[in-house]
Design an enzyme around this catalytic site. Structure first.
Site, PDB file in Angstrom:
ATOM      1  CG  ASP A  38      -6.201   3.571   9.174  1.00 31.98           C
ATOM      2  OD1 ASP A  38      -6.138   4.419   8.270  1.00 31.98           O
ATOM      3  OD2 ASP A  38      -7.126   3.512  10.007  1.00 31.98           O
ATOM      4  CB  CYS A  73      -0.975  -0.012   1.196  1.00 32.39           C
ATOM      5  SG  CYS A  73      -2.298   1.216   1.036  1.00 32.39           S
TER       6      CYS A  73
END
Lengths: 331, 331, 331, 331, 331, 331
Positions: free
Chosen positions: C201, C132
């Site tokens: 996150d 990512c």
């Protein structure tokens, strides 16, 4: 059952009514029944008629206990001889009778052989743990004890039926020092254990071991602690039907084995589940000790092919899920 | 015990005789005793004398049950206030009384908080497995059930004492659907389980969980199947003595809990071992749910340091293995 | 919102409408809004009134994006100063303004610090894999590359949104040699990889890392091959709400990101699930690189306690699940 | 070095020339040097000047052996006192002198404490395995032996330098029964071992243990067999520089330690690699026994923060990779 | 190719030009070609000449696609009949023609058999996950669904070529409820999955499964969660060449399958790697479902020996790495 | 030994006195002895007498080194021919002579074949690690090096006897780049290694590999890092006696190999244990490279059955633990 000797029908009935119990006894009785059937056969003296007759007997026997793994094992073993090409009736009958006799003899000797082979795998000064009750496992441990190699045996109680107490009693009678523990204490004592020796109910074609509930937990705890697990199992515990994908059925027994009836009545909303067996994957088993030798679990398929190859091939080709020998008789 | 109020002695006696039982009750009673002792103190109005007196009371209490982990926890918590530097007697006494009151209040609320925090960790449509009986674990499960997230709970019977049946009963009373299973069936049902929720007897400084025998097997089977294990535990279960290396003693209970007396008499050579607890290593535990929050097991030492740091330091410095507050009073 | 400065309302609106995006920007904007609010406060010159006002502002900000972890982080950090005991209004206001300024400055420097700390952990001649897009992870890799230690970077494409291509582009712009691979090829190339560097996150109180879907598979494949996994994460990614058991919500995004609309219309019975994040357990992470240092995942709770301890305590005591500062203002 | 007392320079020289050796001795000598420096300080009687002077001394000491982990540990511990806000010079000097004295005393007692704490973790009838030579580990084992709990110790020879023979000799002198084995036999004997006790060279902020080459293999083999691994380590082995990402350097020693020179000459194309240390990940370590208590490896960062928090913060803020106290002195 | 029938040449050409595709079709076409060749043979009526001729045909066929595993499988199977000792030409030809016919028939029935065997292994209420597209796997799942045992199937999209969408479509057409997910979400959903069913491209002699890229990650995530992995594979997927050590070649396909051409042009320095397959080790596979039965992966060598033993022996003896039947014809 | 040719007795003596050494040489010499015995046989020209004579020779040979696994292997292989039903003496003698010749030829070619098969399994740019000295392993590595696939070989020194230095020398002579490392550094370098290639002393019926002490540690460290382990082993290393449960004896060699005699005298209380071999479980081995092909370790039993099935059956039936051919001769 027209034309089938009375002794054969009595054996079939004995298996059905569970008067004849235990994997070994069932297997040998079935082989005996086939032997008697062949000996007492009074039909046409030619292979075709004899095969049809024997197929009927075989199917009769197999239906007596559809889930017993040793039963089709014995029947398939003998029936291979029935379907062997033969020039004349008498030599065919003889070879069938000898196959049955050979099966019975090998089965009778199996536990002794397993004890002999398995005991050699036990190291000096071993602490052994066993679960539930298995004649083969008890024999391995006792034989190793006689050779002076066993210091102590942990025997689990094996709830809910306490079969572990039978193991404890038998080992004590053989002079083996035993420590009885609850099932939940297995991991607690595992760091002291050198080897786990257990029996088996059924062994599948990919090497899994179906055995008394709790076995897979014992094997997992052993694996976690690098303790070797040996399964003592006669070859008639190897399930030919698993080759064609059949799952071994797991029986759920009565809640009253787990909780007293009065408790159950006082707690009506509760559900009680009491599975008899669980499945131990092959990666937790170091070796299976059989009467034909010490093998890795993954070689179960090799043993099945060697012993019952013809019958398994027939089932595969016929696409049968339920074994029916009459369907195998070519017209 | 000269000069110690009667109510205090009664509490001490209650703990000793096991009239006062359960980790939470013991802890709160001890704090109450210290509170009463402080309130009823009639000696010299100066910090030094008060500290000596309180140390005597503390030592008296701790000796009542040397192995109960919640007892020194409560006493150490309150005694930190006793040894805080103070200019005058009254403010010292007041701060001791408040510390005791705060401990009692927090302890009383602990299970409710744990239920609140822990229930949030339960996912929608969860199948939960629990072992033995723990008020904190039952509360977490019940609270999550009330939030509509619990489909089913597997409750182990927890041989040999069947504490799992208490769990089953309490959950049923709360309306939770329960399935009662033998301990040996845990791995069989684990593939259906989403989360394991259990209690704790003691938590050590390196994050291991001492709990009812069988707990470590349950956690191992959960770990094997990537099922998360949550331990619901009040902070007074965290053992300060393990910081200085003390092992948590594992009690071995009477064989008669495992086998009936007549069986034992019929098998005189057998040894029966019945350990009460086992140790689950931190790597099998995803989180500990305490009343001060959700933490990884490895943070147990942080909680201990935060709550009982002063007392632990004192013990370390004094080189004591058995906690004696009178030795900590400087002349 | 009576009495709240326009600039503050604009920031709140910016966060709500996602004009202000990215964990870092949201956090710094919220701190800035609190700073402005404090500076422009025109109410009564006494701590009580000021606290009420600030609490209203804080609650307003927090409600703008209830699931953003960095937002309550910033607000809680600053609000600790608001609730610090203070003799007079001016010194209180000053300390609030400095707390906000300090938060902003530290946040601005965080990525640079992480790059500095993290790059030191990269060994000579390293092949790195990342998944990512994470600014912090890209910075660590780039910094290590500048130090001559990075041979090659595997960058996953990160279906369905292809954020990996952003990573690839940024690394290429920084001169780093990149190999772009499909997500499904991670295990294939893992045997060549020396270190995995990823972002986060959210980090939970027990050390789990919530990050872009696929992260936990990457970490699992790394763990299987003894490849170390480093998570680069600013401390405002550590979620204080997980201390009280809150689960980090996993967003499910639109099926159209996974399959083209025409395909979806042609296969009306299909269900398409598109979760944004997954959870990597702490045992697959070697270290978290934060701007306050390199820590094991299990120390997340320590960082949370150090930075936001007061606010977390308040939430715990108030039994709040949704953070409301106005409830914390004592009358 | 103008203005620095001769005794201090002698200590610095002793460390540099390796006359002063061993992690503990180096640490205590450095603290002693700082104590002397403070006591003999003859500059301006005000905190600023004193701090500058002490910073120079500190930097001088640290440069003597840049890779010794215990050296900056001692210096940082004492220097925290130097940078504490102080109203007047004398009280500052006094607090510095006491900090140094406290460090020395604690360090002197550390091994004794570790022996005391660690020995409690050894169970009855234990077979212990140790690797290489560590005074702390030998002390734990000896103390446990004196308590009657140690049956046998396996001591690895620890090629190429045979430090294991020192361990063997010391244990024999203490009366402990020892079995000397080659390093390659560790896994062979592991199934007999109850606990592994080893020392540490350096402990990192995320809980990894850097120790003599071979340690990580021992720990891996222990982990495979569910054998607990205890690391006995004084807190000055915890590396503050790893908090900011510094890798612990692994020294490669001379080939002649591994092969005889004549062999090397006969095989000119061979390359011989002789690393001194390896890294054991925290998941293979059950607890670290320090003089401040028994902790999980993941709590290393907590210990570092508690003991050296101020100095670590300074280094983080200053962005220093090499520790320089003079840069920390504010003008 | 002088003397070789036109139909045979056409088949060879069809395989070479990939007009004939798919492992099963290639295998059956090759057997068909050998059958035709035997039937149309017009050379000398004696075994030696016939063998030479058949060897030429066999070599011609094998060269058409050197890496297709099913091709040599079919050819070797039939050629065993060619090299069987034979007294006369006609009976030799007949046995070759029947061997080819038998191969074709078995291959045609293989998928049906696998569906039958494999479906029995699926438990009641199963959630299944599959990866990529495999006719055998789809058949197993569909058959189990028809038996009422499948609740839901997770089908991965299988980047970069999205073969998973073919699987999804076929399952939907069969009425099976399907959830389409990205490859990176496999571990996220794995805790819900009961069984993984996948196909295979090639199976090696030591039981490894070469299949579409991503398969080994799926199997790893299943293993982590104790979810069983079944591989559905016809026996012509078992590679005889791996017995002599040949590695299964992993094709790297075009970057344009992974990234759009314009992206590639905009990022000229990037390297894109697009491997087609990966290797799943046997320890992550519970059973291989073949048309000859359910076996553990480690029994692949047994299947190879049973089916192709003669040909494998010949290759081993001849020391060939590239299979050439003409070299096997003894003069 | 009346009637036994002098050459045969000389060979027997050579094996007994260890003049004939090495598994391969012993095996071939024993086969040669049996060949000579058959050729020079001068007794009665009928099968029965010949079998008795050959059984005597076989037993004589086997007794020369009871623990050498290759010796019974060779003898059993040839003796199968002796016990094959035969119509006349001459054809029996001939088939025995050919069996012996075939064994010798295959054994002579075995290492070459293993090198050929094994080298194909080595990937491009491989870093290989090997332990101890094995001609088969050196041959695999050298062959792969010649094919341009080997970058570097780590060779352990293999304390206490330093057989690793022989490996190093042979590889250097073959031009292979070698790095010599201490045994304790294996895990340190493992992250760089692509494949482990080792030899074997004995392979058991359930696939375990008995090899030089330290092998199992190497395999464990490889397994931890997902590095494949290949065992290069001739089929005469497969132990038929383990089929009936025999344990492979682990020799303990002299302490003076581990410590210098003077050290031993100075430390009289020390015990030095020096086991020669350890056991690597099959789950740590990816494939065994034999001269009959590449197999999973679990197929060892298949190889044994194929090659020595008759003899193993005889032993099983006779219930012998020590192999005696004279007992097998039926009267």
């Amino acid at each position: 059952m027209e034309g089938i000797p009375r002794e054969v029908l009595e054996i079939a009935d004995g298996i059905r009514s569970m008067r004849i119990r235990g994997a070994g006894k069932i297997a040998r009785s079935a082989a005996e029944a086939l032997k008697i059937a062949a000996e007492k056969y009074e039909g046409a003296r030619e292979p075709g008629a004899f095969r049809k007759y024997m197929a009927r007997v075989a199917d009769l026997l197999i239906e007596t206990r559809p889930t017993a793994v040793s039963l089709p094992n014995a029947v398939m073993y003998v029936m291979q001889a029935v379907f062997t090409p033969a020039s004349d009736f008498e030599s065919l009958r003889n070879s069938v009778v000898s196959a049955a006799a050979r099966f019975i003899e090998e089965s009778n000797n199996a536990v002794k052989r397993i004890a002999e082979f398995g005991s050699r795998r036990i190291k000096e000064n071993s602490v052994i743990l066993t679960h539930c009750h298995s004649t083969a496992a008890v024999s391995v441990i006792t034989e190793a004890y006689k050779q002076g190699k066993v210091v102590k045996v942990y025997s689990t109680e094996t709830r809910p039926f306490y079969q572990g107490r039978i193991t404890t009693r038998q080992l004590l009678e053989n002079g083996v020092p035993v420590v009885q523990i609850p099932d939940s204490a297995v991991r607690y004592f595992m760091h002291e254990v050198d080897q786990v020796v257990i029996g088996a109910d059924t062994i599948t074609s990919n090497g899994a071991v179906v055995n008394k509930i709790g076995t897979s937990q014992v094997a997992l705890a052993a694996h976690e602690a690098r303790v070797r697990v040996f399964v003592a199992a006669e070859t008639y515990k190897f399930s030919p039907m698993t080759v064609i994908g059949e799952l071994v059925p797991i029986e759920f027994r009565d809640p009253s084995e787990v909780v007293p009836p009065e408790w159950l009545q006082a707690h009506r909303n509760v559900r009680v589940l009491n599975p008899s067996f669980d499945v131990t994957p092959p990666e937790y088993i170091d070796a299976i000790i059989t009467e034909v030798g010490v093998i890795p679990p993954q070689a179960a398929i090799m043993i099945l092919t060697e012993r019952l190859g013809w019958a398994i091939d027939k089932i595969k080709q016929a696409g049968l899920t339920k074994l029916r020998f009459e369907d195998l008789v070519e017209e």
